[in-house]
Write a protein that holds these residues in place. Structure first.
Motif, PDB file in Angstrom:
ATOM      1  N   SER A  62       0.797  -1.229   0.000  1.00 16.56           N
ATOM      2  CA  SER A  62       0.000   0.000   0.000  1.00 16.56           C
ATOM      3  C   SER A  62       0.831   1.283   0.000  1.00 16.56           C
ATOM      4  N   VAL A  63       2.052   1.249   0.541  1.00 19.02           N
ATOM      5  CA  VAL A  63       2.850   2.473   0.548  1.00 19.02           C
ATOM      6  C   VAL A  63       3.143   2.950  -0.872  1.00 19.02           C
ATOM      7  N   PHE A  64       3.251   2.006  -1.819  1.00 19.36           N
ATOM      8  CA  PHE A  64       3.501   2.383  -3.208  1.00 19.36           C
ATOM      9  C   PHE A  64       2.293   3.070  -3.832  1.00 19.36           C
ATOM     10  N   GLN A  65       1.122   2.767  -3.319  1.00 15.74           N
ATOM     11  CA  GLN A  65      -0.100   3.293  -3.909  1.00 15.74           C
ATOM     12  C   GLN A  65      -0.491   4.651  -3.304  1.00 15.74           C
ATOM     13  N   TYR A  66      -0.426   4.742  -1.975  1.00 16.59           N
ATOM     14  CA  TYR A  66      -1.023   5.900  -1.308  1.00 16.59           C
ATOM     15  C   TYR A  66      -0.075   6.662  -0.384  1.00 16.59           C
ATOM     16  N   ALA A  67       1.220   6.308  -0.401  1.00 18.42           N
ATOM     17  CA  ALA A  67       2.264   7.073   0.296  1.00 18.42           C
ATOM     18  C   ALA A  67       2.000   7.240   1.783  1.00 18.42           C
ATOM     19  N   GLN A  68       1.459   6.192   2.414  1.00 16.01           N
ATOM     20  CA  GLN A  68       1.315   6.268   3.869  1.00 16.01           C
ATOM     21  C   GLN A  68       2.677   5.961   4.482  1.00 16.01           C
ATOM     22  N   ARG A 139      18.513   8.391   9.491  1.00 18.08           N
ATOM     23  CA  ARG A 139      17.215   8.499   8.827  1.00 18.08           C
ATOM     24  C   ARG A 139      16.287   7.360   9.289  1.00 18.08           C
ATOM     25  N   PRO A 140      15.371   7.622  10.235  1.00 17.35           N
ATOM     26  CA  PRO A 140      14.329   6.656  10.562  1.00 17.35           C
ATOM     27  C   PRO A 140      13.101   6.900   9.691  1.00 17.35           C
ATOM     28  N   TYR A 141      12.429   5.837   9.281  1.00 18.58           N
ATOM     29  CA  TYR A 141      11.189   6.025   8.522  1.00 18.58           C
ATOM     30  C   TYR A 141      10.271   4.825   8.708  1.00 18.58           C
ATOM     31  N   ILE A 142       9.001   5.041   8.462  1.00 18.60           N
ATOM     32  CA  ILE A 142       7.978   4.009   8.615  1.00 18.60           C
ATOM     33  C   ILE A 142       7.156   3.948   7.343  1.00 18.60           C
ATOM     34  N   ILE A 143       6.926   2.742   6.856  1.00 12.09           N
ATOM     35  CA  ILE A 143       6.116   2.572   5.638  1.00 12.09           C
ATOM     36  C   ILE A 143       4.982   1.583   5.902  1.00 12.09           C
ATOM     37  N   ALA A 144       3.853   1.817   5.240  1.00  6.21           N
ATOM     38  CA  ALA A 144       2.707   0.902   5.320  1.00  6.21           C
ATOM     39  C   ALA A 144       2.985  -0.317   4.450  1.00  6.21           C
TER      40      ALA A 144
END
Length: 362
Positions: A62-68, A139-144
């Motif tokens: 889903s992160v690829f689709q809606y950038a959550q 760089r910390p990050y979180i992806i759906a």
């Protein structure tokens, strides 16, 4: 979560480090990375430090689709007496959680993640460059990670943290840069995600940045999206104006990022008894101050550049050359002080820095 053990798998063959004098910004990465996962059943779980490498995701993720997704960034420094200092990481993790809240992403345990930061930096401490003007960017990050095309918040996530040795953010180094005032495109509106550090905020600015670069400018100065007159921020920094011995910066009204360096600048100015105001300021006010000879300095403040003096503002057909394109005294003092505190060369009266070796056990 706070007492959860972090599993560690060390890289057997270490990567080749670049020469410190050739470092750009965010183009090379250290030997290891931190990963943990989230599910509604387990919460955040399975934290590990593993060799840096690709991650595998389903094409329908889903992160690829809606950038959550959300991210943040801060830095570690090696001091002359061989200590490792991280600058205000608690504030960055607090801001990361604020971004999570806006994007409907589950919050992280800030205390646990700070310990993970220390552990990762300690393992890859040989990647901290010591040349003047360099640091280790975190760089910390979180992806759906749900595999779904539904326009709904994900139920699973991946938290990743990577490290990158970096040099100066701008090719100009600590020299005044040119900024283009953007009057066509908009970055954010009240009620939107302007105050969150989320991926979707950045690529929409590429068109304005492309236009600015074509005119020889380093960055874009964004105006408000509705009236196109109130100054908000520069593409990668918060912005400050020194007018008639007073410093003015736009307020945190929901459309701009709550910069940690911005916060630090304001606290330093108050500590020095320099008048500083967080208030609305229009581009017309800045131009009028320029015409009247009252515009003394303009500078940006952000993690990447720390302090970036601005030597020229280009607003339509108006070219405002500031301080003869020379770095102003206040900009220089702020830069020297912040870098001095970050690298341990100056006293830290605010307790802004966190030493890695302290409380390292998990």
């Amino acid at each position: 979560m706070r007492n959860t053990k972090i599993n560690i798998e060390r890289r057997k063959n270490k990567k080749t480090k670049p020469a410190p004098e050739n470092l750009g910004f965010g183009t090379v990465y250290s030997d290891h990375m931190f990963i943990m996962d989230y599910s509604t059943e387990k919460g955040w779980h399975s934290p590990k430090i593993t060799p840096y490498g690709p991650i595998s995701l389903d094409p329908g993720t889903s992160v690829f689709q809606y950038a959550q997704s959300v991210f943040d960034g801060f830095k570690a420094y090696r001091t002359e007496d061989n200590r490792i200092l991280i600058f205000r990481p608690e504030e960055n993790l607090k801001r990361l959680n604020a971004s999570c809240d806006r994007l409907c992403i589950p919050s992280i345990d800030e205390e646990f993640v700070l310990k993970a930061v220390k552990q990762l930096v300690d393992i890859d401490q040989d990647w901290i460059p010591t040349l003047k003007g360099t640091s280790l960017y975190i760089r910390p990050y979180i992806i759906a990670t749900d595999v779904s095309l539904s326009v709904t918040p994900s139920k699973t996530y991946k938290f990743i943290m990577i490290l990158s040795p970096v040099g100066a953010y701008y090719s100009e180094g600590f020299n005044p840069v040119g900024i283009n005032v953007e009057e066509t495109y908009a970055r954010a509106v009240k009620g939107g995600t302007g105050a969150a550090k989320t991926a979707g905020n950045y690529s929409p600015g590429y068109k304005a940045q492309e236009k600015a670069s074509e005119k020889g400018n380093a960055q874009v100065l964004w105006l408000d999206a509705i009236e196109k007159k109130y100054i908000e921020e520069v593409g990668s920094m918060n912005v400050f104006f020194k007018i008639n011995n007073e410093v003015i910066t736009p307020p945190l009204n929901g459309t701009i990022l709550s910069g940690i360096t911005r916060m630090s600048v304001i606290e330093l100015l108050k500590y020095w008894n320099v008048p500083v105001y967080e208030r609305d300021i229009t581009i017309e006010e800045v131009h009028q101050a320029y015409v009247n000879g009252g515009l003394e300095e303009v500078f940006g403040a952000g993690t990447a550049a720390v302090i970036a003096p601005i030597g020229q503002l280009n607003w339509g057909d108006q070219e405002m050359v500031i301080n003869n394109k020379q770095t102003g005294g206040l900009s220089q003092k702020l830069f020297d002080t912040l870098i001095g505190i970050q690298t341990g060369k100056l006293e830290d009266p605010f307790n802004w820095t966190v030493e890695v070796e302290k409380e390292l056990t998990l």
